[in-house]
Write an enzyme that holds these catalytic residues in place. Structure first.
Site, PDB file in Angstrom:
ATOM      1  N   CYS A  38      46.898  36.107  47.214  1.00  0.00           N
ATOM      2  CA  CYS A  38      47.943  36.605  48.111  1.00  0.00           C
ATOM      3  C   CYS A  38      47.504  36.160  49.501  1.00  0.00           C
ATOM      4  O   CYS A  38      46.440  36.556  49.980  1.00  0.00           O
ATOM      5  CB  CYS A  38      48.031  38.130  48.011  1.00  0.00           C
ATOM      6  SG  CYS A  38      49.271  38.855  49.095  1.00  0.00           S
ATOM      7  N   SER A  39      48.306  35.317  50.128  1.00  0.00           N
ATOM      8  CA  SER A  39      47.914  34.716  51.412  1.00  0.00           C
ATOM      9  C   SER A  39      47.698  35.764  52.492  1.00  0.00           C
ATOM     10  O   SER A  39      48.254  36.864  52.441  1.00  0.00           O
ATOM     11  CB  SER A  39      48.978  33.732  51.875  1.00  0.00           C
ATOM     12  OG  SER A  39      49.063  32.649  50.985  1.00  0.00           O
TER      13      SER A  39
END
Length: 184
Positions: A38-39
């Site tokens: 998840c950036s």
């Protein structure tokens, strides 16, 4: 485009595995499993700024992962918009689907649909094209013509290519001679 409202309505922690939820406030990519992350929030915020989704837009979210960017996009394009998310890993898509199901009580969200991309299939989701905006959440070796072809004229694609974030706007076809270099 009210990014602050979108981030408030879609807190990152809701889209993370339980062991990663305590780290949701850190500005770093967090593992989702299956070699997917998840950036970090600043990257996601900048990508959304570059993308510029507007109410009513049709948006493609390539590499929708946990569903966090899909939810943010759904909030930004509102009830008149549509967001299509695609993912290549079935387990990651299943988690994203569960996370997004938890948002069904929120009003003002766009219609959202998620799809598993088959091996060897064209990038994106051509069946839902054309899109006003395309967000790509994985680094590509080259700009993908399959994705650009799914944009409307004037549409925008944002995503990393060889580590550099690109913003591409489609303007239609023109005729030119080929670009060439001079031999030494």
């Amino acid at each position: 485009m009210d990014l602050a409202a979108a981030f408030a309505a879609c807190p990152r922690a809701r889209f993370l595995p339980p062991d990663q939820q305590p780290y949701a406030g850190l500005d770093r990519a967090l593992p989702l499993g299956y070699d997917v992350t998840c950036s970090q929030p600043t990257t996601v915020r900048r990508m959304l700024e570059l993308l510029g989704p507007r109410p009513g837009d049709r948006v493609l979210d390539v590499g929708c992962g946990s569903g966090w960017t899909t939810a943010l996009l759904a909030h930004l394009v509102g009830p008149a918009g549509r967001v299509v998310g695609v993912e290549i890993i079935p387990e990651v898509l299943a988690a994203g689907t569960r996370h997004l199901a938890g948002l069904t009580g929120l009003t003002g969200l766009a219609r959202v649909e998620l799809h598993l991309t088959a091996p060897g299939a064209p990038l994106g989701w051509p069946a839902g094209a054309p899109y006003d905006r395309i967000l790509v959440a994985a680094d590509a070796p080259v700009l993908a013509p399959d994705l650009v072809a799914q944009l409307v004229l004037g549409g925008v694609l944002v995503g990393p290519v060889r580590g550099e974030m690109l913003r591409v706007e489609r303007h239609g076809r023109y005729v030119f001679v080929p670009l060439r270099t001079l031999d030494p």
